[in-house]
Write a protein that holds these residues in place. Sequence first.
Motif, PDB file in Angstrom:
ATOM      1  N   GLY A  31      -7.437  29.840 -13.228  1.00 56.24           N
ATOM      2  CA  GLY A  31      -6.688  28.744 -13.845  1.00 56.24           C
ATOM      3  C   GLY A  31      -5.557  29.236 -14.729  1.00 56.24           C
ATOM      4  O   GLY A  31      -4.451  28.697 -14.702  1.00 56.24           O
ATOM      5  N   ALA A  32      -5.809  30.266 -15.512  1.00 53.90           N
ATOM      6  CA  ALA A  32      -4.762  30.833 -16.375  1.00 53.90           C
ATOM      7  C   ALA A  32      -3.666  31.462 -15.520  1.00 53.90           C
ATOM      8  O   ALA A  32      -2.472  31.310 -15.806  1.00 53.90           O
ATOM      9  N   ARG A  33      -4.061  32.180 -14.472  1.00 49.24           N
ATOM     10  CA  ARG A  33      -3.063  32.780 -13.567  1.00 49.24           C
ATOM     11  C   ARG A  33      -2.174  31.716 -12.938  1.00 49.24           C
ATOM     12  O   ARG A  33      -0.954  31.855 -12.870  1.00 49.24           O
ATOM     13  N   ARG A  34      -2.796  30.627 -12.495  1.00 47.18           N
ATOM     14  CA  ARG A  34      -2.048  29.544 -11.854  1.00 47.18           C
ATOM     15  C   ARG A  34      -1.067  28.905 -12.827  1.00 47.18           C
ATOM     16  O   ARG A  34       0.108  28.726 -12.520  1.00 47.18           O
ATOM     17  N   ARG A  35      -1.549  28.551 -14.023  1.00 51.83           N
ATOM     18  CA  ARG A  35      -0.670  27.898 -14.995  1.00 51.83           C
ATOM     19  C   ARG A  35       0.478  28.813 -15.403  1.00 51.83           C
ATOM     20  O   ARG A  35       1.617  28.373 -15.540  1.00 51.83           O
ATOM     21  N   LEU A  36       0.208  30.090 -15.610  1.00 49.10           N
ATOM     22  CA  LEU A  36       1.273  31.015 -16.024  1.00 49.10           C
ATOM     23  C   LEU A  36       2.268  31.263 -14.900  1.00 49.10           C
ATOM     24  O   LEU A  36       3.473  31.382 -15.151  1.00 49.10           O
TER      25      LEU A  36
ATOM     26  N   GLN B 288     -18.160  33.095 -21.903  1.00 46.47           N
ATOM     27  CA  GLN B 288     -17.786  33.124 -20.489  1.00 46.47           C
ATOM     28  C   GLN B 288     -16.897  34.326 -20.217  1.00 46.47           C
ATOM     29  O   GLN B 288     -16.144  34.748 -21.090  1.00 46.47           O
ATOM     30  N   PRO B 289     -16.990  34.897 -19.019  1.00 39.60           N
ATOM     31  CA  PRO B 289     -16.226  36.103 -18.715  1.00 39.60           C
ATOM     32  C   PRO B 289     -14.754  35.815 -18.445  1.00 39.60           C
ATOM     33  O   PRO B 289     -14.378  34.688 -18.133  1.00 39.60           O
ATOM     34  N   GLY B 290     -13.948  36.835 -18.555  1.00 34.34           N
ATOM     35  CA  GLY B 290     -12.545  36.770 -18.163  1.00 34.34           C
ATOM     36  C   GLY B 290     -11.595  36.458 -19.302  1.00 34.34           C
ATOM     37  O   GLY B 290     -12.003  36.132 -20.419  1.00 34.34           O
ATOM     38  N   TRP B 291     -10.323  36.600 -19.000  1.00 32.63           N
ATOM     39  CA  TRP B 291      -9.242  36.266 -19.932  1.00 32.63           C
ATOM     40  C   TRP B 291      -8.784  34.846 -19.655  1.00 32.63           C
ATOM     41  O   TRP B 291      -8.522  34.476 -18.511  1.00 32.63           O
ATOM     42  N   HIS B 292      -8.654  34.048 -20.711  1.00 30.04           N
ATOM     43  CA  HIS B 292      -8.318  32.627 -20.613  1.00 30.04           C
ATOM     44  C   HIS B 292      -7.135  32.301 -21.512  1.00 30.04           C
ATOM     45  O   HIS B 292      -6.868  33.015 -22.489  1.00 30.04           O
ATOM     46  N   LEU B 293      -6.494  31.178 -21.239  1.00 28.54           N
ATOM     47  CA  LEU B 293      -5.554  30.608 -22.201  1.00 28.54           C
ATOM     48  C   LEU B 293      -6.373  30.027 -23.346  1.00 28.54           C
ATOM     49  O   LEU B 293      -7.442  29.472 -23.121  1.00 28.54           O
TER      50      LEU B 293
END
Length: 155
Positions: free
Chosen positions: A137-142, A48-53
């Motif tokens: 989702g990662a942006r929100r959590r961080l 899947q694309p993008g940077w994730h936790l």
Amino acid sequence: MTFAQRLSRAGLSAYLGLKAWVSPVAFGVSAIVDDEAGRVLLVRHSYQPGWHLPGGGVEPVEPPAEAVLRELREEVGLIESAPPELVGIFTRRIGWVTNVVALYHVRRARIAFRRNREIREIVWADPRALPDGTVRGARRRLAEFTDKTAPQAYW
């Protein structure tokens, strides 16, 4: 047990079995992993694309705190860290499946990453200046974690 009780129990079992089929729930873990410099670890998956936790699924009867450490060892080569600290429980829908995610903070992590079949690359990033392509989702959590704002219930 009376016939009515047996019928009631059978009906409940059938309902629960049908509900699990129609509306399955998967339990997963994710981690906010930081190093001594205060940077956070993000991963780029092969599928899947993008940077994730980083994170993954919890095995049957596996405690989630152990699952997050196992996933970090398997995916990014975790060598050592402080014990994981639960940040919160979140939910998200992926297709018809509800995904419940336990988010942990893993401090002072030391990583020996090797590219593998699941994780193509990692980056240590300033949590207030995330790289382009970091998923929502990662942006929100961080943002919630670094700014100490109230978390949303949904991933």
